[in-house]
Write an enzyme that holds these catalytic residues in place. Structure first.
Site, PDB file in Angstrom:
ATOM      1  N   ASP A   1       8.309   2.795  13.944  1.00 57.13           N
ATOM      2  CA  ASP A   1       8.935   1.672  14.646  1.00 57.13           C
ATOM      3  C   ASP A   1      10.397   1.423  14.248  1.00 57.13           C
ATOM      4  O   ASP A   1      11.304   1.565  15.057  1.00 57.13           O
ATOM      5  CB  ASP A   1       8.078   0.397  14.533  1.00 57.13           C
ATOM      6  CG  ASP A   1       7.600   0.095  13.123  1.00 57.13           C
ATOM      7  OD1 ASP A   1       8.035   0.781  12.181  1.00 57.13           O
ATOM      8  OD2 ASP A   1       6.801  -0.844  12.954  1.00 57.13           O
TER       9      ASP A   1
ATOM     10  N   ASP B   1       1.323   4.919   1.512  1.00 53.39           N
ATOM     11  CA  ASP B   1       0.848   5.843   2.549  1.00 53.39           C
ATOM     12  C   ASP B   1       1.490   7.212   2.354  1.00 53.39           C
ATOM     13  O   ASP B   1       2.698   7.318   2.114  1.00 53.39           O
ATOM     14  CB  ASP B   1       1.196   5.304   3.940  1.00 53.39           C
ATOM     15  CG  ASP B   1       0.445   4.017   4.245  1.00 53.39           C
ATOM     16  OD1 ASP B   1      -0.683   3.858   3.754  1.00 53.39           O
ATOM     17  OD2 ASP B   1       1.004   3.156   4.953  1.00 53.39           O
TER      18      ASP B   1
ATOM     19  N   ASP C   1       0.857  -1.187   0.000  1.00 48.80           N
ATOM     20  CA  ASP C   1       0.000   0.000   0.000  1.00 48.80           C
ATOM     21  C   ASP C   1       0.894   1.238   0.000  1.00 48.80           C
ATOM     22  O   ASP C   1       2.068   1.159   0.344  1.00 48.80           O
ATOM     23  CB  ASP C   1      -0.941   0.007   1.220  1.00 48.80           C
ATOM     24  CG  ASP C   1      -0.254  -0.502   2.465  1.00 48.80           C
ATOM     25  OD1 ASP C   1       0.960  -0.239   2.616  1.00 48.80           O
ATOM     26  OD2 ASP C   1      -0.904  -1.146   3.303  1.00 48.80           O
TER      27      ASP C   1
HETATM   28  P1  ATP Z   1       3.554  -3.659   5.167  1.00 49.72           P
HETATM   29  O1  ATP Z   1       4.427  -3.748   3.959  1.00 49.72           O
HETATM   30  O2  ATP Z   1       3.284  -4.967   5.771  1.00 49.72           O
HETATM   31  O3  ATP Z   1       2.336  -2.804   4.969  1.00 49.72           O
HETATM   32  P2  ATP Z   1       4.379  -1.463   6.769  1.00 49.72           P
HETATM   33  O4  ATP Z   1       5.665  -1.149   7.475  1.00 49.72           O
HETATM   34  O5  ATP Z   1       4.001  -0.537   5.664  1.00 49.72           O
HETATM   35  O6  ATP Z   1       4.474  -2.936   6.276  1.00 49.72           O
HETATM   36  P3  ATP Z   1       1.892  -0.689   7.947  1.00 49.72           P
HETATM   37  O7  ATP Z   1       1.081  -1.374   8.975  1.00 49.72           O
HETATM   38  O8  ATP Z   1       1.323  -0.430   6.610  1.00 49.72           O
HETATM   39  O9  ATP Z   1       3.220  -1.545   7.831  1.00 49.72           O
HETATM   40  O10 ATP Z   1       2.386   0.669   8.610  1.00 49.72           O
HETATM   41  C1  ATP Z   1       2.848   1.791   7.874  1.00 49.72           C
HETATM   42  C2  ATP Z   1       3.936   2.515   8.658  1.00 49.72           C
HETATM   43  O11 ATP Z   1       3.402   3.002   9.885  1.00 49.72           O
HETATM   44  C3  ATP Z   1       5.123   1.659   9.062  1.00 49.72           C
HETATM   45  O12 ATP Z   1       6.080   1.544   8.042  1.00 49.72           O
HETATM   46  C4  ATP Z   1       5.661   2.419  10.266  1.00 49.72           C
HETATM   47  O13 ATP Z   1       6.403   3.552   9.855  1.00 49.72           O
HETATM   48  C5  ATP Z   1       4.383   2.899  10.920  1.00 49.72           C
HETATM   49  N1  ATP Z   1       3.886   1.942  11.925  1.00 49.72           N
HETATM   50  C6  ATP Z   1       2.971   0.951  11.762  1.00 49.72           C
HETATM   51  N2  ATP Z   1       2.744   0.292  12.907  1.00 49.72           N
HETATM   52  C7  ATP Z   1       3.524   0.883  13.827  1.00 49.72           C
HETATM   53  C8  ATP Z   1       3.734   0.665  15.226  1.00 49.72           C
HETATM   54  N3  ATP Z   1       3.091  -0.311  15.880  1.00 49.72           N
HETATM   55  N4  ATP Z   1       4.614   1.475  15.872  1.00 49.72           N
HETATM   56  C9  ATP Z   1       5.249   2.459  15.204  1.00 49.72           C
HETATM   57  N5  ATP Z   1       5.109   2.700  13.921  1.00 49.72           N
HETATM   58  C10 ATP Z   1       4.255   1.946  13.223  1.00 49.72           C
HETATM   59 MG    MG Z   2       2.121  -0.662   4.602  1.00 45.54          MG
END
Ligand code: ATP
Ligand code: MG
Length: 461
Positions: free
Chosen positions: A159, A81, A79
């Site tokens: 994170d 963001d 996705d």
């Molecule tokens: P994926 O590819 O699985 O979507 P992602 O890192 O993009 O991995 P998301 O859940 O889409 O995961 O989260 C988007 C962003 O939001 C992360 O990259 C991180 O910067 C932040 N984030 C998400 N969850 C947390 C958390 N629990 N604590 C801190 N930051 C978070």
């Molecule tokens: Mg993501």
């Protein structure tokens, strides 16, 4: 009225002062377009549209999080963001197709048909205590996280360093405050800030660490790794609903088996599937679970659908079998014994993960079909074959046979039966009906089963 405004203004000033003392100022490393590999060709056109419109309206607009990380790694992001300094209401004014969601922290969803681009206003990381809209408990766990900030604030609440890189549409550069680019190059996950504090704030980060390490083939930085094992118990404080959501993600990313081994390594499995974890020293359980998870990963890689109820049935099968076996040992006939085992295991599992009812119903059907597979007399196999869960249940039957349960003849028969044409199926049934002597139903006595091994039920005979 005026007095409230003044209080709010003062509160804002104090909040700002608190943030400024809590967060050290850093100069970011800005990597110009010529020095990184992110090309607009690989960015979702709707996300680009959103970025450009925000930028043209005078706001800062960046891609952030997993999409920047994945683009830098040459992977297809799940996705896209967007993060901006525009407030949610300002975003709404710019887009007709915008919906604001979230009561406490408002996010903007820009809707393009089936696709949604999420736009978040930069937020700040708050350091304990209670700020205007951010709140943490006495033990440090964040329960609310909704204070607007600027890009520099936004970085520190993320994170891992590789998740805190910003692709700035203004000049196509990547902004890096946390040496995330170095960690991308080293293929490692490193938590931002003090690892102890950051995992206590949000223990779900423990699961995110193993999920992302599994999916990206990354190692976990030694300091981060060390803290993960130490804080595994923190998952007990996370709601079963959130844990289920995170666990579900594990099954759908094509790297379940790697993540599963990491869950074991860091003692996290016990907080998600304690009953499975307790059986994993049995080779049969280990083999069945690992084969189910590898099969799931293969399906994801082949772009096939993954059934969460199948994966969960495979994970829970051996604990269910053990309980069923105990119940039979205590004198229950096989079917009620299996039902009892199922009920006990699901009830206990629900305390850890809030599995939705439609999935527990499906698990139940898959498990009960294991009993029906044995009922091959008369017309029963036709009914079993037509059951909507036949495929998943049959896959579990095969895994059981492969992992050493004594049901090879049964599994082979079903393999033949389900693949055969109608006349062959009828002859297979005739053979079964001819060979089998009628069974005299007798309620088993507890004493008759005195020597039955604990993990062997009538299902296996
Ligand atoms: P994926 O590819 O699985 O979507 P992602 O890192 O993009 O991995 P998301 O859940 O889409 O995961 O989260 C988007 C962003 O939001 C992360 O990259 C991180 O910067 C932040 N984030 C998400 N969850 C947390 C958390 N629990 N604590 C801190 N930051 C978070
Ligand atoms: Mg993501």
């Amino acid at each position: 009225m005026e007095i409230f405004k003044i209080i709010k203004l003062l509160k804002g000033l104090f909040t700002r002062a608190a943030q400024e003392t809590a967060i050290p100022k850093h100069t970011p490393n800005v990597i110009p377009r010529a020095e990184h590999c992110i090309s607009r060709e690989h960015i979702n056109p709707h996300a680009l549209k959103v970025l450009y419109r925000l930028h043209q309206a005078g706001f800062m607009a960046c891609l952030v999080g997993g999409c920047v990380r994945d683009l830098l790694l040459g992977r297809q992001p799940k996705d896209f963001d967007v993060a901006t300094d525009a407030r949610p209401e300002e975003v709404r004014r710019l887009f007709k197709n915008c919906r604001l969601i979230g009561r406490r922290f408002r996010l903007a969803h820009i809707i393009f048909g089936h696709e949604i681009i999420e736009v978040a206003t930069f937020r700040t990381h708050h350091d304990g205590g209670e700020l205007e809209h951010g709140k943490s408990r006495d033990d440090g766990m964040i329960i609310r996280d909704n204070v607007f900030g600027n890009i520099e604030d936004d970085v520190w609440r993320r994170d891992f360093t590789v998740n805190a890189l910003y692709y700035n549409i203004a000049d196509f550069s990547v902004i890096d405050y946390t040496s995330g680019m170095d960690d991308i190059a080293a293929k490692q996950l490193r938590i931002i800030g003090d690892p102890d504090k950051r995992f206590v704030e949000d223990p779900v980060r423990l699961l995110r660490a193993v999920r992302l390490a599994g999916k990206l083939h990354f190692t976990i930085h030694t300091q981060t790794e060390h803290v993960i094992s130490r804080h595994s118990h923190l998952l007990e404080h996370v709601s079963p609903a959130r844990l289920f959501q995170e666990t579900l993600k594990l099954f759908h990313e094509g790297a379940t088996i790697r993540a599963f081994h990491l869950l074991q390594k860091y003692h996290l499995l016990n907080s998600l599937f304690s009953q499975t974890a307790a059986c994993l020293d049995q080779p049969q359980t280990k083999q069945l679970v690992e084969q189910a998870l590898s099969g799931t990963d293969q399906r994801v890689q082949e772009d096939k659908k993954v059934s969460s109820s199948f994966v969960l049935s495979a994970l829970l099968w051996r604990p269910i079998l053990q309980h069923a076996s105990h119940a039979e040992h205590d004198g229950l006939p096989p079917y009620p014994a299996l039902e009892k085992g199922l009920k006990t295991v699901i009830e206990k599992q629900l305390k850890q993960l809030a599995i939705p009812r439609r999935i527990t119903i499906a698990i139940r059907e898959i498990v009960i079909l294991q009993h029906h597979f044995q009922q091959r007399r008369g017309n029963r196999p036709w009914r079993t074959l037509e059951h909507p869960r036949f495929r998943a249940a049959y896959d579990l039957l095969l895994l059981r046979a492969e992992s050493g349960e004594n049901i090879k003849e049964l599994a082979d028969w079903w393999t033949q039966f389900q693949a055969a044409d109608h006349p062959t199926r009828e002859s297979l049934l005739r053979e079964i009906n001819h060979n089998k002597r009628p069974v005299r139903r007798r309620r088993p006595q507890a004493r008759r089963h005195k020597n039955l091994p604990v993990n062997k039920t009538t299902l296996e005979k």
